[in-house]
Design a protein around this motif. Structure first.
Motif, PDB file in Angstrom:
ATOM      1  N   ALA A  92       0.803  -1.226   0.000  1.00 11.63           N
ATOM      2  CA  ALA A  92       0.000   0.000   0.000  1.00 11.63           C
ATOM      3  C   ALA A  92       0.838   1.278   0.000  1.00 11.63           C
ATOM      4  N   CYS A  93       2.096   1.191   0.384  1.00 17.57           N
ATOM      5  CA  CYS A  93       3.000   2.332   0.285  1.00 17.57           C
ATOM      6  C   CYS A  93       4.320   1.791  -0.268  1.00 17.57           C
ATOM      7  N   GLU A 125       2.754   7.339   4.645  1.00 16.17           N
ATOM      8  CA  GLU A 125       3.074   5.944   4.991  1.00 16.17           C
ATOM      9  C   GLU A 125       2.268   5.512   6.229  1.00 16.17           C
ATOM     10  N   ALA A 144      -1.246   4.951   5.069  1.00 13.22           N
ATOM     11  CA  ALA A 144      -1.407   3.696   4.322  1.00 13.22           C
ATOM     12  C   ALA A 144      -1.419   2.499   5.263  1.00 13.22           C
ATOM     13  N   CYS A 145      -0.677   2.581   6.358  1.00  4.30           N
ATOM     14  CA  CYS A 145      -0.549   1.470   7.304  1.00  4.30           C
ATOM     15  C   CYS A 145      -1.679   1.472   8.345  1.00  4.30           C
TER      16      CYS A 145
END
Ligand code: URA
Length: 202
Positions: free
Chosen positions: A17-18, A98, A101-102
């Motif tokens: 995702a990142c 980031e 995304a996490c």
């Protein structure tokens, strides 16, 4: 680890995702007890964590282990993860994108664990619930935010860089031990969604 947490761990290892997965060796989903009700949330894997695929196994992890031992706990009795689960290059700070995304994994782990208390280690984890707060001002004082009891602490790496922070960390762990012994046994009730409140609240 529960089945739900193991499934999340598998997905984290495959997460794209990142862009951090490109430079990291592997994802570091987190580990520990599903039952303890105590979640430690750090920043991001460093070199050792990236090598081993496990959170807090380097110098900061050693200090975390010591602090846990000081209150009669060890890492198998809590769950430990980070707001970012792939190592940022050269251990730079994680970027807001980031962390965002996490965030899906943080949310899934929180839903699976339903912790009594989330101990945030450092400003990035604290920022999820208490953005704009100063860690120097609020460390060691639990607060309920959006149905989560957040217990802000300094990051152990900060105490390694600035040994003068160590007594504060020891005191915060002592306060955490008291919270665990005497605080509510379950997670606080999450606030109702706004739409529901209007429906029933008149
Ligand atoms: N620092 C963190 O924030 N997390 C780790 O897993 C290791 C060091």
């Amino acid at each position: 680890m529960s089945e739900a947490l193991a499934a999340i761990a598998t997905e984290v290892r495959e997460c794209r995702a990142c862009p951090l997965w490109r430079t990291a060796k592997q994802g570091v989903p987190g580990e520990g007890s599903a039952e303890s009700g105590i979640l430690f949330l750090g920043e991001a894997p460093g070199f050792n964590e990236d090598q081993q695929g496990r959170p807090f196994v380097g110098a900061a992890g050693q200090l975390l282990d010591e602090l846990l031992a000081g209150i009669g706990l060890d890492r198998t009795k809590v769950f430990i993860t980070n707001v970012v689960r792939h190592r940022p290059p050269e251990n730079r700070d994680p970027l807001p994108a980031e962390i965002a995304a996490c965030e899906v994994w943080t949310a899934k782990q929180l839903a699976a664990l339903r912790p009594r208390v989330v101990v945030t280690l450092g400003r990035f984890a604290m920022g999820k619930w208490l953005p704009g707060e100063s860690i120097s001002r609020i460390h060691g004082k639990p607060r309920v935010v959006d149905g989560v009891t957040v217990f802000p602490m300094f990051h152990p790496a900060a105490a390694l860089r600035s040994p003068s922070l160590r007594p504060a960390m020891v005191a915060d762990f002592a306060a955490l031990a008291i919270f665990i012994a005497t605080g509510p046994a379950v997670a606080p009730e999450a606030p109702k969604p706004a739409a529901q409140m209007t429906l029933f609240g008149g």
